[in-house]
Structure formats: C-alpha cells, structure tokens
Design a protein around this motif. Structure first.
Motif, PDB file in Angstrom:
ATOM      1  N   GLN A   1       0.810  -1.210   0.000  1.00 31.54           N
ATOM      2  CA  GLN A   1       0.000   0.000   0.000  1.00 31.54           C
ATOM      3  C   GLN A   1       0.846   1.263   0.000  1.00 31.54           C
ATOM      4  OE1 GLN A   1      -2.554  -0.510   3.397  1.00 31.54           O
ATOM      5  NE2 GLN A   1      -4.129  -1.593   2.234  1.00 31.54           N
TER       6      GLN A   1
ATOM      7  N   ARG B   1       1.631   7.958   3.608  1.00 30.67           N
ATOM      8  CA  ARG B   1       0.711   7.101   2.839  1.00 30.67           C
ATOM      9  C   ARG B   1      -0.169   7.933   1.912  1.00 30.67           C
ATOM     10  NH1 ARG B   1      -2.709   3.719   6.746  1.00 30.67           N
ATOM     11  NH2 ARG B   1      -2.712   5.714   7.853  1.00 30.67           N
TER      12      ARG B   1
ATOM     13  N   LYS C   1       0.320   7.842  -2.184  1.00 30.18           N
ATOM     14  CA  LYS C   1      -0.812   7.420  -3.009  1.00 30.18           C
ATOM     15  C   LYS C   1      -0.995   8.361  -4.205  1.00 30.18           C
ATOM     16  CE  LYS C   1      -4.363   6.327  -0.628  1.00 30.18           C
ATOM     17  NZ  LYS C   1      -5.607   6.442   0.207  1.00 30.18           N
TER      18      LYS C   1
END
Length: 218
Positions: free
Chosen positions: A9, A88, A92
């Motif tokens: 992720q 994160r 992304k």
C-alpha cells in the motif's frame, strides 16, 4: 491484513520507516544504550548534521544521513507516526519513487537551513522532511478542494511545539516547511507525472546548491 499487503500500500513510506528503525537499532547497539543511542555510536558521529564536519570528503552526505538518525526512541516513534500518517496519503498521489525523492528533498532542504542558520548545533531527525510533507499535504488538499483546516491545524500544533520545546531544531523544522511550501505549488499545478518529475529534479538540484553554498569550506 497481512504485512505484505500493508507494505504494498505504501512501499516508499514503509521502506523509509524501516531504514529509520534499522539506523536507530545500529546506533543503540553501538552505544549500548536505547535512550542515549548517539552518545558512543560511530554511525551517529559520521551521520549527524554538523556544519564544521561537512568540509571534507563525504561530509556533505550528513545532510541526508541525519534525516535517518534519531535521538532516543521517543524522538524516533513520534516521527515514524507522522511519517506513516502523511506519507501514505502523499505516496498514493505521487507514486512511490517520486514520493521518495520528495521526502529526500524536504530533508535536504531542512539540512540546508540548519547549515545556513544554525551551523554549530548538531542536528538529527526526520522532522524537517516531515514538515515539508505537511506543507505539500496542504497543497494536495487545496488541489482537491478539501477542507484545509486539518493539515493547517497539524502544522500550527507542530510549530507551536517547535517554539515552546527545548532541544528542538527550529531551523530544521522551518527549513523543511519552507522547502515543502515552495515545492507544493508547482507540483500541484503540474498536469502530468512527467512535469512533476521535472519539477522535483529541479528542486533537488536547487536544494543541493543551497546546501553546498552554506557549508563553511576552509
């Protein structure tokens, strides 16, 4: 959710986090202390940001090495938490490779500010890079038309801590914030990934030049 999925992720954020933990463990082992891990660590001595020590050989690389060093577990864990929260989201949007470069630029920009404004203070920590991420997150929220209050409050709280706490690098934090703010606008105006890469590479060259100009060469 398994570890492999978590890593996929946000691979760059997790890689940076693991590198920070690894560096901390090495310094703790060398110094035989978890709390005073830089006191008798050869790695800490070699990587801590200190302008007079940057005048020869690989000394300028301290500007990068210092952003992976931390003074004690509390310092490290606080920065890891912020890195996880911010990284994160930005990774992304930018992708792993570009985010990694942006993180390094924020850290080098913070190091350059310390070298120019507070060269005799030994400095370590990822805080400067994290402040740059905070500024870029504001830009990202603005681009999306999202509510800016959350990232602005985050910056305000952390700046308040910077000015009130002792043993905190004021110029490291301000340098990272300024670097991120200067980088955020053109990055958010760019309409293609190729343009973002060009802007980021130009920014890297710029912060390296500023850093070298500030080093007090004999």
């Amino acid at each position: 959710m398994n570890l492999e999925r978590i890593f996929r992720q946000a691979p760059a954020t997790n890689t940076i986090s693991l590198a920070i933990v690894a560096v901390y463990l090495i310094t703790a082992f060398q110094s035989r202390s978890l709390a005073n891990n830089l006191s008798f660590s050869s790695l800490g001595d070699s990587w801590i940001l200190y302008a007079p020590a940057m005048t020869h050989g690989f000394g300028p690389l301290r500007a990068v090495g210092a952003i992976f060093l931390h003074i004690g577990p509390g310092h490290m864990l606080l920065n890891l938490m912020l890195l996880w929260l911010l990284g994160r989201e930005l990774e992304k949007y930018f992708g792993a490779a570009l985010f990694m470069l942006i993180y390094l630029i924020g850290g080098i920009g913070a190091s350059a500010a310390v070298v120019w404004m507070d060269p005799l203070s030994p400095t370590a920590g990822a805080s400067g890079a994290i402040y740059a991420m905070m500024a870029i997150l504001v830009g990202l929220f603005a681009r999306r038309g999202a509510d800016l209050r959350a990232p602005m409050v985050l910056i305000a709280v952390n700046l308040g801590y910077t000015f009130l706490a002792t043993n905190v690098s004021l110029w490291g934090h301000l340098g990272g914030l300024i670097t991120g703010a200067l980088l955020a606008w053109p990055l958010m105006k760019a309409t293609t990934r190729r343009a973002q890469w060009k802007i980021t590479i130009c920014a890297l060259i710029a912060v390296v030049i500023v850093l070298f100009w500030g080093i007090p060469y004999p």
